[in-house]
Design a protein around this motif. Sequence first.
Motif, mmCIF file in Angstrom:
data_model
loop_
_atom_site.group_PDB
_atom_site.id
_atom_site.type_symbol
_atom_site.label_atom_id
_atom_site.label_comp_id
_atom_site.label_asym_id
_atom_site.label_seq_id
_atom_site.Cartn_x
_atom_site.Cartn_y
_atom_site.Cartn_z
ATOM 1 N N GLY A 18 0.795 -1.219 0.000
ATOM 2 C CA GLY A 18 0.000 0.000 0.000
ATOM 3 C C GLY A 18 0.828 1.269 0.000
ATOM 4 N N LEU A 41 1.984 4.040 -1.922
ATOM 5 C CA LEU A 41 1.690 4.677 -3.207
ATOM 6 C C LEU A 41 2.890 5.417 -3.788
ATOM 7 C CD1 LEU A 41 -1.878 6.091 -2.447
ATOM 8 C CD2 LEU A 41 -1.292 4.038 -3.743
ATOM 9 N N ASP A 66 -2.686 0.957 -13.703
ATOM 10 C CA ASP A 66 -3.997 1.118 -13.078
ATOM 11 C C ASP A 66 -4.296 -0.040 -12.125
ATOM 12 O OD1 ASP A 66 -6.772 2.363 -12.984
ATOM 13 O OD2 ASP A 66 -7.252 0.349 -13.688
ATOM 14 N N LEU A 77 -2.171 0.261 -8.963
ATOM 15 C CA LEU A 77 -2.653 1.357 -8.135
ATOM 16 C C LEU A 77 -3.885 0.910 -7.347
ATOM 17 C CD1 LEU A 77 -2.441 4.315 -7.296
ATOM 18 C CD2 LEU A 77 -3.819 4.927 -9.296
ATOM 19 N N ARG A 78 -4.778 0.155 -7.971
ATOM 20 C CA ARG A 78 -5.958 -0.346 -7.277
ATOM 21 C C ARG A 78 -5.560 -1.341 -6.177
ATOM 22 N NH1 ARG A 78 -10.084 -2.328 -11.762
ATOM 23 N NH2 ARG A 78 -11.401 -2.638 -9.910
ATOM 24 N N ALA A 126 -2.729 -1.249 -4.506
ATOM 25 C CA ALA A 126 -2.138 -0.452 -3.421
ATOM 26 C C ALA A 126 -3.218 0.237 -2.594
ATOM 27 C CB ALA A 126 -1.163 0.568 -4.003
ATOM 28 N N ARG A 127 -4.241 0.750 -3.265
ATOM 29 C CA ARG A 127 -5.317 1.415 -2.529
ATOM 30 C C ARG A 127 -6.098 0.413 -1.679
ATOM 31 N NH1 ARG A 127 -7.299 5.224 -7.576
ATOM 32 N NH2 ARG A 127 -5.868 6.972 -7.183
ATOM 33 N N ALA A 128 -6.294 -0.787 -2.212
ATOM 34 C CA ALA A 128 -6.975 -1.818 -1.427
ATOM 35 C C ALA A 128 -6.141 -2.208 -0.214
ATOM 36 C CB ALA A 128 -7.249 -3.043 -2.296
ATOM 37 N N ARG A 149 -4.149 -0.267 1.468
ATOM 38 C CA ARG A 149 -4.239 0.799 2.470
ATOM 39 C C ARG A 149 -5.536 0.701 3.266
ATOM 40 N NH1 ARG A 149 -0.593 5.082 1.427
ATOM 41 N NH2 ARG A 149 -1.968 6.646 2.340
ATOM 42 N N ARG A 150 -6.586 0.176 2.631
ATOM 43 C CA ARG A 150 -7.852 0.003 3.328
ATOM 44 C C ARG A 150 -7.899 -1.300 4.118
ATOM 45 N NH1 ARG A 150 -9.883 1.907 -1.795
ATOM 46 N NH2 ARG A 150 -10.287 -0.226 -2.439
ATOM 47 N N GLU A 153 -12.137 -5.359 -1.735
ATOM 48 C CA GLU A 153 -12.154 -3.967 -2.136
ATOM 49 C C GLU A 153 -11.561 -3.767 -3.519
ATOM 50 O OE1 GLU A 153 -13.452 -1.661 -0.382
ATOM 51 O OE2 GLU A 153 -13.743 -2.653 1.537
ATOM 52 N N THR A 154 -11.249 -4.853 -4.222
ATOM 53 C CA THR A 154 -10.526 -4.704 -5.483
ATOM 54 C C THR A 154 -11.431 -4.831 -6.694
ATOM 55 O OG1 THR A 154 -10.028 -7.068 -5.475
ATOM 56 C CG2 THR A 154 -8.405 -5.578 -4.503
#
Length: 353
Positions: A228, A230, A332, A335-336, A338-340, A342-343, A351-352
């Motif tokens: 996560g 970024l 892309d 990035l998704r 990594a964002r998942a 972090r959550r 969350e993906t």
Amino acid sequence: MKIAPARAERFCAAPDAGIRLVLIYGPNEGLVRARAEACVRAVAEDADDPFRVTSLDPALLRDEPGRLADEAAAMALTGGRRAVRLRGVTEAVVPAVRSCLALPDVESLVVAEAGPLTPRSGLRKLCEQEQSLAAIPCYDESAEGARALIEGFCAEWRIAAAPETVAWLAERLGSDRRQIENGVETLAVFLGEPGPEGSTLTMEVAEACVGDAAEASADAVARFAVAGDLEGLDRAMSRALYGGVQPITILRAAARRLARLHRVGGAVESGASRADAMAALRPPVFPRERAAFAQELARWPSARAAGGLGLLTRAERDCKVSGGAPAAICSDALLRIARAARRGQRRNGNETE
């Protein structure tokens, strides 16, 4: 005709005399090149002989499809069979390949290299169905196959390596044959001239040679994405793409990392201790990586990891079949991921999607 994988090496070393063209295709670019070079050497002996080896740009054949038949029918001034090499062929060369079928005799072997081709590919179908043509697929090595390749190349260089070191190298060098071969050659150069009993490759030496490059590699991108991070992901992705790492290679590195987390997470959720589940992984989690792996495990329970694997699989498919830019598709997807990640410490669930 179709050439089965088990027969491919023997065929390339001595192509059948009646074969006019051999299509070598698949996602493993290193294996495609290695087999194409083997075919060229088999008929022309020296791949650099200008009298017996000719290279054609496939783009020329779209306007002049008969050019390929002319080259295939030409005789070598110095005697012997010729090789005509085509790199990066597409469906556009089908008319040119058909022109070769009209030749009354075979003076040359045409060696055509291509990337992945689906079963519906007209070029692939033609080469599989015609008895005077041959099609050889080159798929990525399995984990076991990659380790066997490393062991084989190490044996050629008289390098002894422990199974744990071979497993570590297999994970870092990926599944492309040429990349594996180059990696082992780099290690051999670092070790220097072997003594009477050969050289010994330690984990420390392997890390010294491969570890620095890994910071700009697909493995580094995968680590930042799954963690996560970024900012780190952006830097590592830029370095990897600038350094020539293929987007699909990056996606597969991330998938391998998530697959390991999925396996350990599933075992823990089934009642195993985290230590036992991590110890059961092959290759194992190395001591200096255990803390980071445990943190990633907290972000990626098995259900979330399964969702991430699905996302990466779809991204790889899109890189192969869509008209979009593979680098953008890969960026892309990571990035998704990594964002998942972090959550992941705040709530469970997929969350993906």
